[in-house]
Design a protein around this motif. Structure first.
Motif, PDB file in Angstrom:
ATOM      1  N   UNK A   1     -21.188  -9.312  -4.434  1.00  0.00           N
ATOM      2  CA  UNK A   1     -20.400 -10.396  -3.911  1.00  0.00           C
ATOM      3  C   UNK A   1     -19.204  -9.807  -3.161  1.00  0.00           C
ATOM      4  N   UNK A   2     -18.882 -10.371  -2.041  1.00  0.00           N
ATOM      5  CA  UNK A   2     -17.765  -9.900  -1.236  1.00  0.00           C
ATOM      6  C   UNK A   2     -16.727 -11.005  -1.139  1.00  0.00           C
ATOM      7  N   UNK A   3     -15.463 -10.630  -1.381  1.00  0.00           N
ATOM      8  CA  UNK A   3     -14.368 -11.585  -1.299  1.00  0.00           C
ATOM      9  C   UNK A   3     -13.326 -11.009  -0.356  1.00  0.00           C
ATOM     10  N   UNK A   4     -12.910 -11.813   0.598  1.00  0.00           N
ATOM     11  CA  UNK A   4     -11.864 -11.406   1.525  1.00  0.00           C
ATOM     12  C   UNK A   4     -10.553 -12.018   1.059  1.00  0.00           C
ATOM     13  N   UNK A   5      -9.482 -11.213   1.066  1.00  0.00           N
ATOM     14  CA  UNK A   5      -8.184 -11.691   0.612  1.00  0.00           C
ATOM     15  C   UNK A   5      -7.107 -11.140   1.536  1.00  0.00           C
ATOM     16  N   UNK A   6      -6.157 -11.982   1.922  1.00  0.00           N
ATOM     17  CA  UNK A   6      -5.020 -11.525   2.720  1.00  0.00           C
ATOM     18  C   UNK A   6      -3.968 -10.937   1.786  1.00  0.00           C
ATOM     19  N   UNK A   7      -3.408  -9.805   2.202  1.00  0.00           N
ATOM     20  CA  UNK A   7      -2.374  -9.137   1.429  1.00  0.00           C
ATOM     21  C   UNK A   7      -1.107  -9.044   2.259  1.00  0.00           C
ATOM     22  N   UNK A   8       0.001  -9.206   1.592  1.00  0.00           N
ATOM     23  CA  UNK A   8       1.294  -8.871   2.161  1.00  0.00           C
ATOM     24  C   UNK A   8       1.739  -7.549   1.556  1.00  0.00           C
ATOM     25  N   UNK A   9       2.866  -7.037   2.006  1.00  0.00           N
ATOM     26  CA  UNK A   9       3.344  -5.751   1.512  1.00  0.00           C
ATOM     27  C   UNK A   9       3.566  -5.785  -0.001  1.00  0.00           C
ATOM     28  N   UNK A  10       4.154  -6.867  -0.503  1.00  0.00           N
ATOM     29  CA  UNK A  10       4.435  -6.934  -1.941  1.00  0.00           C
ATOM     30  C   UNK A  10       3.147  -6.945  -2.767  1.00  0.00           C
ATOM     31  N   UNK A  11       2.088  -7.586  -2.253  1.00  0.00           N
ATOM     32  CA  UNK A  11       0.802  -7.568  -2.967  1.00  0.00           C
ATOM     33  C   UNK A  11       0.212  -6.164  -2.998  1.00  0.00           C
ATOM     34  N   UNK A  12       0.403  -5.427  -1.907  1.00  0.00           N
ATOM     35  CA  UNK A  12      -0.064  -4.031  -1.902  1.00  0.00           C
ATOM     36  C   UNK A  12       0.669  -3.227  -2.967  1.00  0.00           C
ATOM     37  N   UNK A  13       1.971  -3.421  -3.052  1.00  0.00           N
ATOM     38  CA  UNK A  13       2.744  -2.687  -4.052  1.00  0.00           C
ATOM     39  C   UNK A  13       2.269  -3.007  -5.471  1.00  0.00           C
ATOM     40  N   UNK A  14       1.825  -4.224  -5.692  1.00  0.00           N
ATOM     41  CA  UNK A  14       1.361  -4.621  -7.022  1.00  0.00           C
ATOM     42  C   UNK A  14      -0.035  -4.088  -7.345  1.00  0.00           C
ATOM     43  N   UNK A  15      -0.868  -3.857  -6.309  1.00  0.00           N
ATOM     44  CA  UNK A  15      -2.254  -3.472  -6.571  1.00  0.00           C
ATOM     45  C   UNK A  15      -2.539  -1.987  -6.375  1.00  0.00           C
ATOM     46  N   UNK A  16      -1.683  -1.272  -5.672  1.00  0.00           N
ATOM     47  CA  UNK A  16      -1.941   0.154  -5.427  1.00  0.00           C
ATOM     48  C   UNK A  16      -1.533   1.002  -6.625  1.00  0.00           C
ATOM     49  N   UNK A  17      -2.026   2.225  -6.644  1.00  0.00           N
ATOM     50  CA  UNK A  17      -1.769   3.125  -7.759  1.00  0.00           C
ATOM     51  C   UNK A  17      -1.608   4.555  -7.252  1.00  0.00           C
ATOM     52  N   UNK A  18      -1.169   5.419  -8.138  1.00  0.00           N
ATOM     53  CA  UNK A  18      -0.983   6.855  -7.909  1.00  0.00           C
ATOM     54  C   UNK A  18      -0.123   7.134  -6.690  1.00  0.00           C
ATOM     55  N   UNK A  19      -0.555   8.062  -5.848  1.00  0.00           N
ATOM     56  CA  UNK A  19       0.231   8.490  -4.709  1.00  0.00           C
ATOM     57  C   UNK A  19       0.488   7.407  -3.681  1.00  0.00           C
ATOM     58  N   UNK A  20      -0.347   6.387  -3.650  1.00  0.00           N
ATOM     59  CA  UNK A  20      -0.135   5.285  -2.705  1.00  0.00           C
ATOM     60  C   UNK A  20       1.173   4.558  -3.016  1.00  0.00           C
ATOM     61  N   UNK A  21       1.535   4.492  -4.277  1.00  0.00           N
ATOM     62  CA  UNK A  21       2.783   3.843  -4.673  1.00  0.00           C
ATOM     63  C   UNK A  21       3.970   4.589  -4.070  1.00  0.00           C
ATOM     64  N   UNK A  22       3.939   5.919  -4.109  1.00  0.00           N
ATOM     65  CA  UNK A  22       5.016   6.718  -3.518  1.00  0.00           C
ATOM     66  C   UNK A  22       5.125   6.471  -2.022  1.00  0.00           C
ATOM     67  N   UNK A  23       3.975   6.411  -1.355  1.00  0.00           N
ATOM     68  CA  UNK A  23       3.966   6.152   0.084  1.00  0.00           C
ATOM     69  C   UNK A  23       4.576   4.793   0.383  1.00  0.00           C
TER      70      UNK A  23
END
Length: 83
Positions: A1-23
């Motif tokens: 199943x494929x789901x498309x979702x729009x993200x804002x910057x704050x949503x990225x910060x909530x869902x990313x992990x490891x080195x992506x958080x530092x970036x």
């Protein structure tokens, strides 16, 4: 199943992990959130990436991201050594 979702910057910060958080923190410190989101849209314009693909891109392509956003991490000058 494929789901498309729009993200804002704050949503990225909530869902990313490891080195992506530092970036993302660096991008935020330089007030480049909007420019970064536009950049991501250009990078993934032909695909619908997974969260892992986005995270890994942010994590491992940080140098290219900072260059595209004109973020210079070497702005801090080294103090001159006294003789």
């Amino acid at each position: 199943m494929e789901i498309k979702k729009d993200y804002g910057f704050s949503e990225l910060q909530e869902t990313c992990w490891s080195g992506a958080v530092d970036t993302l923190n660096t991008i935020s410190k330089h007030d480049k959130e909007d420019e970064f989101m536009q950049y991501l849209e250009e990078v993934f314009s032909d695909d619908i990436p997974t969260e892992t693909e986005v995270n890994d891109f942010i994590w491992f392509e940080d140098d290219a991201i900072f260059e595209a956003l004109d973020i210079n991490l070497e702005d801090k000058e080294e103090p001159e050594e006294e003789e």
